[in-house]
Design a protein around this motif. Structure first.
Motif, PDB file in Angstrom:
ATOM      1  N   LYS A 101       0.826  -1.196   0.000  1.00  0.00           N
ATOM      2  CA  LYS A 101       0.000   0.000   0.000  1.00  0.00           C
ATOM      3  C   LYS A 101       0.866   1.254   0.000  1.00  0.00           C
ATOM      4  O   LYS A 101       1.799   1.380   0.774  1.00  0.00           O
ATOM      5  CB  LYS A 101      -0.901  -0.001   1.242  1.00  0.00           C
ATOM      6  CG  LYS A 101      -1.886   1.159   1.276  1.00  0.00           C
ATOM      7  CD  LYS A 101      -2.774   1.060   2.488  1.00  0.00           C
ATOM      8  CE  LYS A 101      -3.763   2.214   2.535  1.00  0.00           C
ATOM      9  NZ  LYS A 101      -4.633   2.136   3.735  1.00  0.00           N
ATOM     10  N   GLY A 102       0.545   2.174  -0.910  1.00  0.00           N
ATOM     11  CA  GLY A 102       1.270   3.436  -0.979  1.00  0.00           C
ATOM     12  C   GLY A 102       2.604   3.349  -1.681  1.00  0.00           C
ATOM     13  O   GLY A 102       3.398   4.294  -1.612  1.00  0.00           O
ATOM     14  N   GLN A 103       2.854   2.236  -2.391  1.00  0.00           N
ATOM     15  CA  GLN A 103       4.156   2.061  -3.031  1.00  0.00           C
ATOM     16  C   GLN A 103       4.425   3.147  -4.069  1.00  0.00           C
ATOM     17  O   GLN A 103       5.497   3.744  -4.090  1.00  0.00           O
ATOM     18  CB  GLN A 103       4.245   0.682  -3.687  1.00  0.00           C
ATOM     19  CG  GLN A 103       5.587   0.429  -4.384  1.00  0.00           C
ATOM     20  CD  GLN A 103       5.538  -0.739  -5.338  1.00  0.00           C
ATOM     21  OE1 GLN A 103       4.456  -1.148  -5.744  1.00  0.00           O
ATOM     22  NE2 GLN A 103       6.675  -1.263  -5.702  1.00  0.00           N
ATOM     23  N   MET A 104       3.463   3.410  -4.951  1.00  0.00           N
ATOM     24  CA  MET A 104       3.670   4.388  -6.010  1.00  0.00           C
ATOM     25  C   MET A 104       3.905   5.784  -5.444  1.00  0.00           C
ATOM     26  O   MET A 104       4.711   6.548  -5.969  1.00  0.00           O
ATOM     27  CB  MET A 104       2.452   4.398  -6.953  1.00  0.00           C
ATOM     28  CG  MET A 104       2.289   3.118  -7.746  1.00  0.00           C
ATOM     29  SD  MET A 104       3.792   2.671  -8.665  1.00  0.00           S
ATOM     30  CE  MET A 104       3.978   4.120  -9.712  1.00  0.00           C
ATOM     31  N   ARG A 105       3.197   6.100  -4.365  1.00  0.00           N
ATOM     32  CA  ARG A 105       3.398   7.416  -3.758  1.00  0.00           C
ATOM     33  C   ARG A 105       4.800   7.539  -3.187  1.00  0.00           C
ATOM     34  O   ARG A 105       5.459   8.574  -3.323  1.00  0.00           O
ATOM     35  CB  ARG A 105       2.351   7.643  -2.663  1.00  0.00           C
ATOM     36  CG  ARG A 105       2.447   9.024  -2.022  1.00  0.00           C
ATOM     37  CD  ARG A 105       1.355   9.218  -0.984  1.00  0.00           C
ATOM     38  NE  ARG A 105       1.437  10.549  -0.404  1.00  0.00           N
ATOM     39  CZ  ARG A 105       2.256  10.882   0.593  1.00  0.00           C
ATOM     40  NH1 ARG A 105       3.058   9.962   1.108  1.00  0.00           N
ATOM     41  NH2 ARG A 105       2.284  12.107   1.055  1.00  0.00           N
ATOM     42  N   ARG A 106       5.277   6.463  -2.557  1.00  0.00           N
ATOM     43  CA  ARG A 106       6.632   6.494  -2.001  1.00  0.00           C
ATOM     44  C   ARG A 106       7.678   6.611  -3.098  1.00  0.00           C
ATOM     45  O   ARG A 106       8.673   7.335  -2.956  1.00  0.00           O
ATOM     46  CB  ARG A 106       6.890   5.232  -1.164  1.00  0.00           C
ATOM     47  CG  ARG A 106       6.124   5.194   0.148  1.00  0.00           C
ATOM     48  CD  ARG A 106       6.724   4.147   1.085  1.00  0.00           C
ATOM     49  NE  ARG A 106       6.724   2.814   0.478  1.00  0.00           N
ATOM     50  CZ  ARG A 106       5.722   1.963   0.568  1.00  0.00           C
ATOM     51  NH1 ARG A 106       4.618   2.305   1.222  1.00  0.00           N
ATOM     52  NH2 ARG A 106       5.799   0.767   0.010  1.00  0.00           N
TER      53      ARG A 106
ATOM     54  N   SER B   2       7.247   7.987  -6.111  1.00  0.00           N
ATOM     55  CA  SER B   2       7.185   9.344  -6.658  1.00  0.00           C
ATOM     56  C   SER B   2       7.863  10.344  -5.726  1.00  0.00           C
ATOM     57  O   SER B   2       8.607  11.233  -6.178  1.00  0.00           O
ATOM     58  CB  SER B   2       5.718   9.750  -6.882  1.00  0.00           C
ATOM     59  OG  SER B   2       5.084   8.862  -7.779  1.00  0.00           O
ATOM     60  N   LEU B   3       7.602  10.195  -4.426  1.00  0.00           N
ATOM     61  CA  LEU B   3       8.214  11.102  -3.463  1.00  0.00           C
ATOM     62  C   LEU B   3       9.728  10.927  -3.421  1.00  0.00           C
ATOM     63  O   LEU B   3      10.480  11.907  -3.322  1.00  0.00           O
ATOM     64  CB  LEU B   3       7.620  10.847  -2.070  1.00  0.00           C
ATOM     65  CG  LEU B   3       8.074  11.795  -0.944  1.00  0.00           C
ATOM     66  CD1 LEU B   3       7.668  13.226  -1.274  1.00  0.00           C
ATOM     67  CD2 LEU B   3       7.468  11.365   0.383  1.00  0.00           C
ATOM     68  N   ASN B   4      10.172   9.689  -3.530  1.00  0.00           N
ATOM     69  CA  ASN B   4      11.606   9.413  -3.518  1.00  0.00           C
ATOM     70  C   ASN B   4      12.304  10.029  -4.736  1.00  0.00           C
ATOM     71  O   ASN B   4      13.400  10.593  -4.622  1.00  0.00           O
ATOM     72  CB  ASN B   4      11.840   7.909  -3.493  1.00  0.00           C
ATOM     73  CG  ASN B   4      13.295   7.547  -3.277  1.00  0.00           C
ATOM     74  OD1 ASN B   4      13.959   8.090  -2.407  1.00  0.00           O
ATOM     75  ND2 ASN B   4      13.792   6.630  -4.088  1.00  0.00           N
TER      76      ASN B   4
ATOM     77  N   TRP C 164      11.270  12.645  -6.426  1.00  0.00           N
ATOM     78  CA  TRP C 164      11.275  14.104  -6.278  1.00  0.00           C
ATOM     79  C   TRP C 164      12.344  14.555  -5.281  1.00  0.00           C
ATOM     80  O   TRP C 164      13.068  15.527  -5.524  1.00  0.00           O
ATOM     81  CB  TRP C 164       9.903  14.594  -5.834  1.00  0.00           C
ATOM     82  CG  TRP C 164       9.888  16.070  -5.542  1.00  0.00           C
ATOM     83  CD1 TRP C 164       9.806  16.672  -4.324  1.00  0.00           C
ATOM     84  CD2 TRP C 164       9.972  17.119  -6.507  1.00  0.00           C
ATOM     85  NE1 TRP C 164       9.839  18.030  -4.457  1.00  0.00           N
ATOM     86  CE2 TRP C 164       9.942  18.339  -5.789  1.00  0.00           C
ATOM     87  CE3 TRP C 164      10.086  17.154  -7.899  1.00  0.00           C
ATOM     88  CZ2 TRP C 164      10.009  19.572  -6.426  1.00  0.00           C
ATOM     89  CZ3 TRP C 164      10.154  18.391  -8.535  1.00  0.00           C
ATOM     90  CH2 TRP C 164      10.111  19.575  -7.800  1.00  0.00           C
ATOM     91  N   ASN C 165      12.458  13.838  -4.187  1.00  0.00           N
ATOM     92  CA  ASN C 165      13.438  14.224  -3.169  1.00  0.00           C
ATOM     93  C   ASN C 165      14.876  14.078  -3.662  1.00  0.00           C
ATOM     94  O   ASN C 165      15.780  14.763  -3.156  1.00  0.00           O
ATOM     95  CB  ASN C 165      13.246  13.379  -1.902  1.00  0.00           C
ATOM     96  CG  ASN C 165      11.986  13.739  -1.147  1.00  0.00           C
ATOM     97  OD1 ASN C 165      11.453  14.837  -1.295  1.00  0.00           O
ATOM     98  ND2 ASN C 165      11.484  12.811  -0.349  1.00  0.00           N
TER      99      ASN C 165
END
Length: 217
Positions: free
Chosen positions: A132-137, A139-141, A143-144
């Motif tokens: 759960k939330g893999q794609m969000r992590r 994408s955030l990674n 960007w960071n």
């Protein structure tokens, strides 16, 4: 040509597979896996001579040997890692595939196609992780670490340009200068002073090997 497209795609797949293999090994033993993954110059030395007809001499052979010894001295901790060795062999095959066809077109085209195919292959390899939330992590990674990603893209372009201009057997050990730079940054910027004299000897081996590699009669 079909040969260009197929070997360019194969190069990207193998490069991604090598990174994936190294990552698997790093989970078990980072230092040994990373050290053994830097045996690549040894493999491509024989590939370049046997299959590409590249000129080799005693100075080049000694230079490659010193670079490999230096890499092992810097990171090897006495544990065997099949993942690391596999990563070195796969990386050598990837570079060999690229060198075989990179002269048939612009190196930028080869770099872009190979990178794209490799990225798709990496996505397929990671498809099994559907937490759960893999794609969000992800994408955030991205960007960071956007500046690191841009630097990596520039390094990739320089790698393929060097591969286009220089013999594979000489180019592969030369890029191990990054290990010397990493050692210096770890000592002077990150203040990682533990056993810096011992690790520094490995860096000196690499530098000596590089000098022999670039010395050509």
């Amino acid at each position: 040509t079909f040969q260009w497209w197929s070997l360019t795609a194969l190069s990207g797949i193998l490069e991604s597979l090598g990174v994936w293999t190294l990552a698997r090994g790093a989970k078990k033993d980072y230092y040994s896996s990373y050290a053994l993954s830097n045996l690549t110059p040894l493999f491509v030395f024989f590939m370049g001579y046997q299959f590409l007809g590249e000129k080799v001499d005693l100075a080049l052979a000694c230079g490659v040997g010193l670079v490999v010894v230096g890499a092992l001295w810097l990171y090897y901790r006495g544990h065997w890692s099949w993942w690391g060795l596999s990563s070195a062999l796969i990386g050598g095959l990837s570079s060999f595939s690229s060198k075989w066809v990179i002269g048939q077109a612009d190196p930028i085209s080869h770099a872009c196609v190979s990178f794209f195919v490799g990225a798709v292959f990496c996505a397929v390899l990671s498809a099994g992780d559907r937490s759960k939330g893999q794609m969000r992590r992800i994408s955030l990674n991205i960007w960071n670490h956007r500046y690191l990603a841009m630097g990596s893209a520039l390094a990739t372009y320089c790698f393929y340009l060097a591969l286009f201009l220089a013999p594979l057997s000489r180019m592969s050990p030369l890029i191990r200068i990054n290990m010397v730079v990493a050692f210096l940054l770890s000592v002077f910027h990150l203040k990682e002073r533990r056993d810096w004299q011992g690790r520094g000897l490995g860096a000196l081996f690499i530098l000596a090997g590089i000098l022999l590699v670039i010395w050509e009669r």
